[in-house]
Design a protein around this motif. Structure first.
Motif, PDB file in Angstrom:
ATOM      1  N   GLY A 187       2.300 -21.882 -65.058  1.00 54.43           N
ATOM      2  CA  GLY A 187       0.994 -22.324 -64.607  1.00 54.43           C
ATOM      3  C   GLY A 187       1.052 -23.202 -63.372  1.00 54.43           C
ATOM      4  N   PHE A 188       2.246 -23.546 -62.928  1.00 51.01           N
ATOM      5  CA  PHE A 188       2.419 -24.335 -61.712  1.00 51.01           C
ATOM      6  C   PHE A 188       1.879 -23.557 -60.512  1.00 51.01           C
ATOM      7  N   THR A 189       1.102 -24.221 -59.658  1.00 50.37           N
ATOM      8  CA  THR A 189       0.519 -23.547 -58.499  1.00 50.37           C
ATOM      9  C   THR A 189       0.927 -24.240 -57.209  1.00 50.37           C
ATOM     10  N   LEU A 190       0.933 -23.455 -56.136  1.00 52.43           N
ATOM     11  CA  LEU A 190       1.389 -23.962 -54.853  1.00 52.43           C
ATOM     12  C   LEU A 190       0.745 -23.140 -53.747  1.00 52.43           C
ATOM     13  N   THR A 191       0.422 -23.805 -52.626  1.00 52.50           N
ATOM     14  CA  THR A 191      -0.081 -23.109 -51.448  1.00 52.50           C
ATOM     15  C   THR A 191       0.844 -23.386 -50.268  1.00 52.50           C
ATOM     16  N   ASP A 192       0.666 -22.620 -49.209  1.00 51.96           N
ATOM     17  CA  ASP A 192       1.434 -22.688 -47.966  1.00 51.96           C
ATOM     18  C   ASP A 192       2.721 -21.888 -48.093  1.00 51.96           C
ATOM     19  N   SER A 193       2.867 -20.934 -47.204  1.00 50.14           N
ATOM     20  CA  SER A 193       3.976 -19.984 -47.282  1.00 50.14           C
ATOM     21  C   SER A 193       5.343 -20.657 -47.245  1.00 50.14           C
ATOM     22  N   SER A 214       9.534 -12.550 -64.931  1.00 49.46           N
ATOM     23  CA  SER A 214       9.050 -12.929 -63.607  1.00 49.46           C
ATOM     24  C   SER A 214       8.970 -14.446 -63.495  1.00 49.46           C
ATOM     25  N   ILE A 215       9.416 -14.963 -62.353  1.00 51.84           N
ATOM     26  CA  ILE A 215       9.334 -16.405 -62.120  1.00 51.84           C
ATOM     27  C   ILE A 215       7.908 -16.828 -61.817  1.00 51.84           C
ATOM     28  N   GLY A 216       7.097 -15.880 -61.347  1.00 51.07           N
ATOM     29  CA  GLY A 216       5.715 -16.168 -61.003  1.00 51.07           C
ATOM     30  C   GLY A 216       5.137 -15.082 -60.124  1.00 51.07           C
ATOM     31  N   THR A 217       3.951 -15.333 -59.596  1.00 49.39           N
ATOM     32  CA  THR A 217       3.243 -14.342 -58.781  1.00 49.39           C
ATOM     33  C   THR A 217       2.919 -14.909 -57.412  1.00 49.39           C
ATOM     34  N   LEU A 218       3.208 -14.107 -56.394  1.00 42.09           N
ATOM     35  CA  LEU A 218       2.837 -14.439 -55.018  1.00 42.09           C
ATOM     36  C   LEU A 218       1.543 -13.704 -54.709  1.00 42.09           C
ATOM     37  N   ASN A 219       0.470 -14.459 -54.472  1.00 44.11           N
ATOM     38  CA  ASN A 219      -0.829 -13.872 -54.186  1.00 44.11           C
ATOM     39  C   ASN A 219      -1.039 -13.719 -52.682  1.00 44.11           C
ATOM     40  N   GLY A 220      -1.443 -12.527 -52.273  1.00 41.21           N
ATOM     41  CA  GLY A 220      -1.719 -12.292 -50.864  1.00 41.21           C
ATOM     42  C   GLY A 220      -1.321 -10.892 -50.464  1.00 41.21           C
ATOM     43  N   PRO A 221      -1.855 -10.396 -49.351  1.00 43.77           N
ATOM     44  CA  PRO A 221      -1.476  -9.066 -48.868  1.00 43.77           C
ATOM     45  C   PRO A 221      -0.002  -9.047 -48.500  1.00 43.77           C
ATOM     46  N   LEU A 222       0.687  -7.948 -48.788  1.00 43.32           N
ATOM     47  CA  LEU A 222       2.139  -7.897 -48.624  1.00 43.32           C
ATOM     48  C   LEU A 222       2.618  -7.927 -47.175  1.00 43.32           C
ATOM     49  N   PRO A 223       2.058  -7.114 -46.272  1.00 43.65           N
ATOM     50  CA  PRO A 223       2.679  -7.021 -44.939  1.00 43.65           C
ATOM     51  C   PRO A 223       2.230  -8.107 -43.965  1.00 43.65           C
ATOM     52  N   THR A 224       2.570  -9.364 -44.286  1.00 44.62           N
ATOM     53  CA  THR A 224       2.265 -10.457 -43.367  1.00 44.62           C
ATOM     54  C   THR A 224       3.508 -11.323 -43.227  1.00 44.62           C
ATOM     55  N   TYR A 282     -10.212 -17.559 -58.197  1.00 46.35           N
ATOM     56  CA  TYR A 282      -9.166 -17.927 -57.240  1.00 46.35           C
ATOM     57  C   TYR A 282      -9.388 -19.354 -56.735  1.00 46.35           C
ATOM     58  N   LEU A 283     -10.620 -19.673 -56.375  1.00 49.70           N
ATOM     59  CA  LEU A 283     -10.930 -20.986 -55.824  1.00 49.70           C
ATOM     60  C   LEU A 283     -10.780 -22.097 -56.864  1.00 49.70           C
ATOM     61  N   ALA A 284     -10.887 -21.750 -58.146  1.00 51.22           N
ATOM     62  CA  ALA A 284     -10.665 -22.753 -59.187  1.00 51.22           C
ATOM     63  C   ALA A 284      -9.204 -23.204 -59.195  1.00 51.22           C
ATOM     64  N   LYS A 285      -8.309 -22.276 -58.857  1.00 50.37           N
ATOM     65  CA  LYS A 285      -6.878 -22.596 -58.807  1.00 50.37           C
ATOM     66  C   LYS A 285      -6.455 -23.095 -57.431  1.00 50.37           C
ATOM     67  N   PHE A 286      -7.052 -22.525 -56.394  1.00 48.62           N
ATOM     68  CA  PHE A 286      -6.672 -22.825 -55.009  1.00 48.62           C
ATOM     69  C   PHE A 286      -7.945 -23.120 -54.210  1.00 48.62           C
ATOM     70  N   PRO A 287      -8.463 -24.346 -54.295  1.00 41.64           N
ATOM     71  CA  PRO A 287      -9.786 -24.680 -53.746  1.00 41.64           C
ATOM     72  C   PRO A 287      -9.961 -24.406 -52.263  1.00 41.64           C
ATOM     73  N   CYS A 288      -8.893 -24.426 -51.490  1.00 37.48           N
ATOM     74  CA  CYS A 288      -9.023 -24.183 -50.042  1.00 37.48           C
ATOM     75  C   CYS A 288      -9.112 -22.695 -49.712  1.00 37.48           C
ATOM     76  N   GLY A 289      -8.835 -21.833 -50.693  1.00 35.02           N
ATOM     77  CA  GLY A 289      -8.885 -20.394 -50.450  1.00 35.02           C
ATOM     78  C   GLY A 289      -7.759 -19.889 -49.564  1.00 35.02           C
ATOM     79  N   LYS A 290      -6.685 -20.682 -49.443  1.00 39.46           N
ATOM     80  CA  LYS A 290      -5.572 -20.290 -48.571  1.00 39.46           C
ATOM     81  C   LYS A 290      -4.795 -19.119 -49.146  1.00 39.46           C
ATOM     82  N   VAL A 291      -4.113 -18.414 -48.264  1.00 39.05           N
ATOM     83  CA  VAL A 291      -3.270 -17.279 -48.625  1.00 39.05           C
ATOM     84  C   VAL A 291      -2.023 -17.335 -47.745  1.00 39.05           C
TER      85      VAL A 291
END
Length: 202
Positions: free
Chosen positions: A64-70, A3-13, A47-56
Motif C-alpha cells: 500500500g506504500f505510494t510514491l510519485t516522481d519517476s 509483484s513488488i508493486g505497480t507502476l502506473n502510467g503509459p509505458l513508452p515514456t 487515482y487522485l485519492a492516492k495521488f492528489p497531484c495527478g502526477k504520472v
C-alpha cells in the motif's frame, strides 16, 4: 515471484523507463499499466485519492506504500538491491554524487530539454525568447556533461548506478528528436556515454 508493486502510467515514456529498467536490472517483478491513458486515468477520483497531484508515473507497493516522481520511484526500487549492489553507491560520498547527478538531470537538464522539445512537438506554445533561452541552457548543460564524461564510463565509480539510469533516460528525447549528427560530434562524450548506458540497460 510476487509483484513488488505497480507502476502506473503509459509505458513508452522516458519517465516510465527509469523504474522499469531498475526492476529489470534487479530481477524485480514490477507490474505495469499498458492501457493507462494520460488525462483520463490520472484524473479519476480513485487515482487522485492516492495521488492528489495527478502526477504520472506513480508507484503503489504491494503493502500500500505510494510514491510519485519517476526518479524517486527508481531510487526506491534500487534500494531493494541489497548491500552487494552498486546502484546507490558503496560509500556516503558515492551516494552523494549519485544524488548530485540525479538532481542535475531533474532540476537542470530536463526542464531545459522540455523547454526546447515541447514547442517542437506541439505540447506548448512557441515563444521565441523562451525557446532560445531553453536552447542556450540545454547547450550549456550538455557541454558541462560532455566535460564531466571526458574520462568516465559511468558518472560515479566504475559500475552502473541509478544516476546513470536516470540521466540516460532523461537524455532519450533529446537524442531521439533534437540532437543532429553534428551535435553528437560536438558532444561526443555524451553520445558515447548514452550509447554505453542504453546498451547496458536495454
Amino acid at each position: 515471484m510476487a509483484s513488488i508493486g505497480t507502476l502506473n502510467g503509459p509505458l513508452p515514456t522516458f519517465r516510465n523507463y527509469k523504474a522499469r529498467i531498475v526492476a529489470k536490472h534487479l530481477g524485480l517483478d514490477l507490474a505495469t499499466t499498458p492501457e493507462f491513458q494520460m488525462g483520463v486515468d490520472n484524473k479519476t477520483p480513485e487515482y487522485l485519492a492516492k495521488f492528489p497531484c495527478g502526477k504520472v508515473p506513480t508507484y503503489e507497493g504491494s503493502s500500500g506504500f505510494t510514491l510519485t516522481d519517476s526518479s524517486a520511484i527508481a531510487y526506491y526500487l534500487a534500494s531493494k538491491a541489497g548491500s552487494d549492489s552498486s546502484l546507490l553507491g558503496k560509500t556516503a560520498e558515492e551516494t552523494a554524487q549519485i544524488l548530485q547527478y540525479i538532481l542535475f538531470a531533474e532540476a537542470d537538464f530536463t526542464p531545459a530539454a522540455l523547454g526546447v522539445l515541447a514547442p517542437l512537438l506541439g505540447f506548448s506554445t512557441y515563444i521565441q525568447p523562451a525557446f532560445q533561452a531553453s536552447e542556450k541552457d540545454l547547450a550549456r548543460f550538455l557541454d558541462a556533461l560532455n566535460t564531466i564524461l571526458i574520462d568516465k564510463t559511468f558518472l560515479v565509480g566504475e559500475r552502473l548506478t541509478i544516476a546513470d539510469i536516470i540521466v540516460a533516460c532523461d537524455l532519450i528525447m533529446s537524442f531521439k528528436l533534437y540532437l543532429t549528427v553534428d551535435d553528437r560530434k560536438t558532444y561526443r562524450n555524451v553520445a558515447r556515454y548514452f550509447k554505453t548506458i542504453t546498451g547496458q540497460a536495454a
